[in-house]
Design an enzyme around this catalytic site. Structure first.
Site, PDB file in Angstrom:
ATOM      1  N   LYS A  90       0.831  -1.205   0.000  1.00  0.00           N
ATOM      2  CA  LYS A  90       0.000   0.000   0.000  1.00  0.00           C
ATOM      3  C   LYS A  90       0.867   1.258   0.000  1.00  0.00           C
ATOM      4  CE  LYS A  90      -3.636  -2.509   2.431  1.00  0.00           C
ATOM      5  NZ  LYS A  90      -4.219  -2.828   3.742  1.00  0.00           N
ATOM      6  N   GLN A 134      -4.877  -1.778   9.992  1.00  0.00           N
ATOM      7  CA  GLN A 134      -4.540  -3.073   9.423  1.00  0.00           C
ATOM      8  C   GLN A 134      -5.029  -4.188  10.343  1.00  0.00           C
ATOM      9  OE1 GLN A 134      -2.929  -3.376   6.361  1.00  0.00           O
ATOM     10  NE2 GLN A 134      -3.468  -5.539   6.544  1.00  0.00           N
ATOM     11  N   ASP A 159     -11.059   2.760   3.996  1.00  0.00           N
ATOM     12  CA  ASP A 159     -11.328   1.340   3.841  1.00  0.00           C
ATOM     13  C   ASP A 159     -12.820   1.080   3.628  1.00  0.00           C
ATOM     14  OD1 ASP A 159      -9.292  -0.474   3.631  1.00  0.00           O
ATOM     15  OD2 ASP A 159      -8.934  -0.642   5.786  1.00  0.00           O
TER      16      ASP A 159
END
Length: 968
Positions: A90, A134, A159
């Site tokens: 990412k 995460q 997200d």
């Protein structure tokens, strides 16, 4: 972690870099590739195309705002290697696009509370536009992962996992952040060229991250959607009906070719490790679909890897750039999304407190958001008032400031002419009726008048600040902070005199620089004292006995002490006191007095400071006395600068409140207008001017008449801030004009003479010169003057017309009658229109005098121009002090004239607009921290007294409701 899984991670990490490096030109596969059966939908190629588009968008953002880059923060708890692989992917993708991405790695030992605090810090950081947490959380403690994902602000949840964003998707609102993997799937389907609308779609899997949101996206794209899961019967039959099949079940190669309708679009979201002896690694990556079989049946198929995986990262980047674009759009938005509060004026007009209580204020956090403040810039004091962080000035440093309007008055009657009421009516008209970004900027009122005779200062009628009780009482404690700081300095001053009179040089030095645990050192403020004395030593043990005395002794001359203690109530018995009468003070007494808190120089320092550093320097520079050699003694010499700054740190932040119509009001600082400069703070005005933007308005007031408050607003406040006001509103009443025309005395609490309640054009004509002098005062500074005639019920149309005609003939830009007291902002719309027009004329503002002029010449310039005086005459004592101040280096400071407010002269009994009179200056002293020299014109008390019947008698607390009663 197994060796096989580690090899899988290595393959996965290398895949995007080898196949889809942005701008590398190494591999440019088309989105769809025809093979033996199905067309392969290359997520790698599509993702590359998206990242190229995003890189162009980010470049454009940097041109729109210098040095700007979208900010992404990836929060990780612990250090799982599989998570590290995804994070590196990412960050690499983000960096290639131009996103400022950072890995926020937190220890396994972190608690849920600590993690929530960290996420909140990121939520409030304006440099961060996207936050992802995460998963899984690799922690030693128990942490609710759902609570953590919901702690991320929905506005930064790139997200797409926040409950708010999930809910928006569920109801078809696609304006939030979409979950990345399902969004990527939808994008792949669209880019395959297959029509989604009307298609039969089957989603295999119902996970929160993939299956459920994928079904929602397909539904809102007008597909007919069936969701299958582990309990679904006849699974193969259902999947064979699908025109579009999205698989995210988590079982390797579960979906066989026989499950697929010929020609269907198959999106494989799975990624699994399967042993493969033919591979050097001993394993290979496969999806949830049997690729070889599906290839023979499907019309379009995504590979694994290289299908959905790269799209997930690409859509995450797209969400981040979208969030940054929204931030820039908000930053550049000129018009506030302000929800005003409706007014329903009653007749007859009720009391101020009844009106204020009838209007429920907005939650102050809502108002703060409406006017463009970030959550981190607002400290809430309950839900009706807040402090604004000075960091907003840094954030908005490149924003063009709005129009700057000062509201002043003619020479008032003892009842006041409604200057604050007019200001509030004006901002309500501009903000709620003309729909302009508008901020009122007011002084905080002292509690002295509130409990005395004048009452509160929140405005009146339907033009007020609310809640008026909180406005008129403690607010957020700024005045108390000023009082504490002032009295700490007074205590240190008297204490220093005591210790110097009762100790010899060596003993005094040893106590000022004691050995603590065997170590002796100077504090930073003591090192500044040494530098001032020209002593370059930094070790206390190296000073000679000849140096002890100069360092330790200030040798203050008690007869020159200018510093007084303060309290924020009216108390006439503190006007002259004797301190030091206790036997413990060993006969070291002196006569002094108290002032009211808002007369403290520290209040003026607060109002004129431009930053914390500037405030600290001004506090340091405050002169409290002179020593026996005639040299000034400062707060820094007394060692108290840092302590004062600590007490005032929070007080430097302006306070946010609101008007009756829900428009924003900044309340900050409250220096007396006849002692100090009588204006609210520079910082509040700066915050307001930046928040309203270039087409907005900040309207502030200057105390008493234009000869006092407005003159100081221009010559002191604007000189210090560098701001140039665009227009002046001059508040007048028929009542005050009649008084200056020879009308009977106006006395608070007594009925008005019939001269004021009946039409009397002759008295109005005779009183007009006072108004006209105030118009000339505004013109002297180059400002267009808008006269606002504050209508009273006893006024007549003929009286209004006479005043308006005279004002216009005297050069006023406009003259209007305002009924804001009775009608709120609607009664000041004509005034608002006139102010808007005046501000469009071009700024011709100029100061009245140059600082290089001698002090007496500056006094003469003010007196002759602003008051109509013939000359200024100084008493012998004042002449001596002017010489002393000039010799001490204070001759280049501006002048703060301290005189009565009820007359242009130094005698409150003289009304009208006399010319050529002599203005006597009895005393002169310096407010070095504030940055001006005060000229005392006659006796002006710094400590008001209570009248025979103060407002105290009417003020009470209802113990059943908790409401304050009797304020006005």
């Amino acid at each position: 972690m197994s060796a096989q899984y580690q090899r899988f991670l290595k393959v996965l990490e290398k895949w995007p870099a080898e196949k889809s490096k942005v701008g590398s030109g190494e591999w440019t596969a088309a989105p769809a590739i025809k093979m033996s059966g199905a067309k392969i939908i290359s997520g790698t190629a599509v993702a590359k195309s998206i990242r190229e588009e995003l890189r162009n968008e980010v470049t454009a953002m940097g041109k729109q705002l210098a040095d700007f880059a979208p900010g992404l923060r990836i929060v990780q708890v612990g250090g799982r290697e599989d998570s590290n692989v995804y994070i590196r992917m990412k960050i690499k993708a983000a960096t290639e696009i131009g996103i400022d991405a950072a890995h926020v790695q937190l220890p396994r030992s972190i608690t849920e509370v600590e993690l929530l605090d960290k996420i909140n810090d990121l939520n409030e950081d304006p440099r961060v536009h996207g936050i992802i947490v995460q998963m899984p959380l690799d922690c030693d403690t128990t942490i609710d992962s759902h609570r953590i994902t919901d702690a991320v602000s929905p506005e930064k949840d790139v997200d797409g996992l926040h409950t708010v964003n999930e809910g928006r998707l569920a109801i078809g609102d696609l304006g939030g952040f979409l979950p990345c993997t399902p969004w990527g799937c939808l994008e792949l389907i669209r880019r395959s060229g297959v029509e989604i609308a009307g298609a039969r779609a089957v989603v295999l899997g119902r996970s929160k991250i993939v299956g459920t949101p994928a079904a929602e996206l397909l539904k809102w794209a007008n597909a007919t959607v069936t969701v299958c899961h582990s309990k679904t019967r006849n699974l193969e039959e259902i999947t064979r009906t699908a025109d579009i099949l999205v698989v995210g079940i988590g079982v390797a190669e579960m979906v066989k070719g026989s499950w697929i309708k010929p020609g269907a679009v198959v999106i494989d979201c799975g990624i699994n490790v399967k042993p493969d002896a033919s591979k050097a690694s001993g394993s290979k990556l496969v999806g949830d679909v049997d690729y070889a079989e599906a290839l023979q049946v499907a019309g379009h198929l995504t590979p694994v890897p290289g299908g959905v995986g790269p799209m997930t990262v690409a859509m995450l980047m797209k969400n981040t750039v979208r969030s940054a674009a929204r931030f820039l759009e908000r930053l550049g938005r000129s018009q506030w999304d302000l929800q005003t509060l409706p007014l329903k004026p009653l007749r007859p007009v009720p009391s101020d407190i009844v009106i204020a209580r009838a209007q429920k204020p907005k939650d102050i956090a809502v108002l703060a958001k409406e006017i463009g403040l970030e959550a981190r810039e607002v400290s809430l004091y309950g839900n009706k008032k807040a402090k604004i962080s000075l960091s907003v000035l840094e954030r908005l440093k490149d924003t063009e400031a709005g129009h700057y309007v000062v509201v002043a008055g003619m020479t008032p009657t003892p009842l006041g002419e409604g200057k604050t009421t007019t200001l509030m009516g004006l901002v309500q008209a501009l903000g709620a009726h003309k729909l302009r970004n508008t901020m009122a900027a007011l002084r905080q009122p002292s509690q002295g008048p509130t409990f005395g005779i004048k009452g509160g200062a929140a405005g009146g009628g339907y033009a007020q600040v609310i809640p008026m009780e909180e406005f008129n009482l403690h607010l957020t404690g700024d005045i108390h902070a000023v009082s504490a700081a002032n009295n700490l300095l007074a205590a240190q001053l008297d204490t220093r005199i005591f210790h110097e009179n009762t100790q010899k040089d060596k003993a005094l030095y040893d106590r000022l620089v004691p050995a603590i645990k065997g170590l002796r050192k100077f504090s930073p403020i003591q090192l500044r004292r040494l530098q001032k004395l020209g002593i370059t030593k930094t070790d206390p043990n190296t000073l000679t006995e000849e140096e002890y005395g100069p360092f330790a002794r200030l040798d203050i001359d008690p007869d020159t002490i200018m510093w007084e203690r303060v309290v924020d109530i009216n108390d006439r018995y503190l006007r002259t006191i004797t301190v030091g009468q206790s036997p413990t003070e060993k006969g070291i007494t002196r006569e002094t007095r108290f002032s009211i808190s808002v007369a403290s120089e520290i209040m003026a320092v607060l109002a004129l400071s431009r930053s914390l550093e500037d405030m600290k320097q001004r506090l340091s520079d405050m002169v409290v006395a002179f020593d026996k050699r005639g040299k000034p003694v400062t707060a820094d010499d007394l060692g108290v600068t840092g302590a004062l700054a600590v007490l005032l740190k929070d007080a430097l932040e302006p306070n946010l409140m609101q008007s009756l119509e829900g428009t924003p009001v900044l309340v900050h600082a409250g220096p007396f207008a006849n002692i100090a400069h009588g204006c609210n703070s520079i910082i509040a005005d700066e915050v307001g001017l930046k928040l309203v933007g270039k087409d907005g308005f900040v309207c502030t007031e200057a105390g008493f008449g234009s000869d006092i408050g407005m003159e100081k607003f221009c010559n002191i406040k604007c000189r210090t801030s560098g701001r140039k006001p665009n227009a002046m509103v001059l508040v007048a009443t028929v009542r005050a004009i009649k008084m200056h025309g020879g009308g009977a005395p106006v006395t608070p609490g007594a009925p008005l003479n019939k001269q004021y309640t009946e039409e009397n054009l002759e008295l109005v004509q005779k009183g007009l010169p006072n108004l006209l002098q105030h118009i000339e005062n505004g013109k002297a500074f180059g400002m267009p003057v808008v006269v606002s005639l504050n209508a009273h019920s006893a006024d007549t149309p003929a009286e209004h017309e006479l005043v308006k005609k005279a004002a216009l003939e005297a050069g006023a830009f406009a003259a209007v009658v305002s009924t804001h007291w009775a009608d709120g902002g609607a009664g000041a719309v004509e005034l608002a229109d006139a102010v808007i027009s005046a501000c469009e004329q071009g700024n011709q503002f100029r100061l009245l005098y140059d600082l290089e002029l001698p002090l007496v010449d500056k006094m003469n310039k003010i007196a002759t121009t602003m008051y109509g005086a013939g000359k200024v005459v100084l008493s012998p004592a004042a002449e001596e002090k002017v010489k002393r101040l000039t010799d001490a280096g204070f001759g280049n400071l501006p002048i703060c004239m301290s005189k009565v407010s009820g007359s242009f002269t130094g005698d409150a009994k003289i009304k009208g607009a006399p010319k050529g009179f002599t203005l006597d200056v009895e005393d002169v002293y310096v407010s070095a921290g504030a940055g001006f020299v005060v000229a005392m014109c006659g006796e002006v008390t710094k400590m008001p007294g209570l009248p025979t019947r103060p407002a105290i008698y009417d003020i009470d607390l209802n113990t059943e409701t908790g409401q304050i009663e009797g304020l006005f």
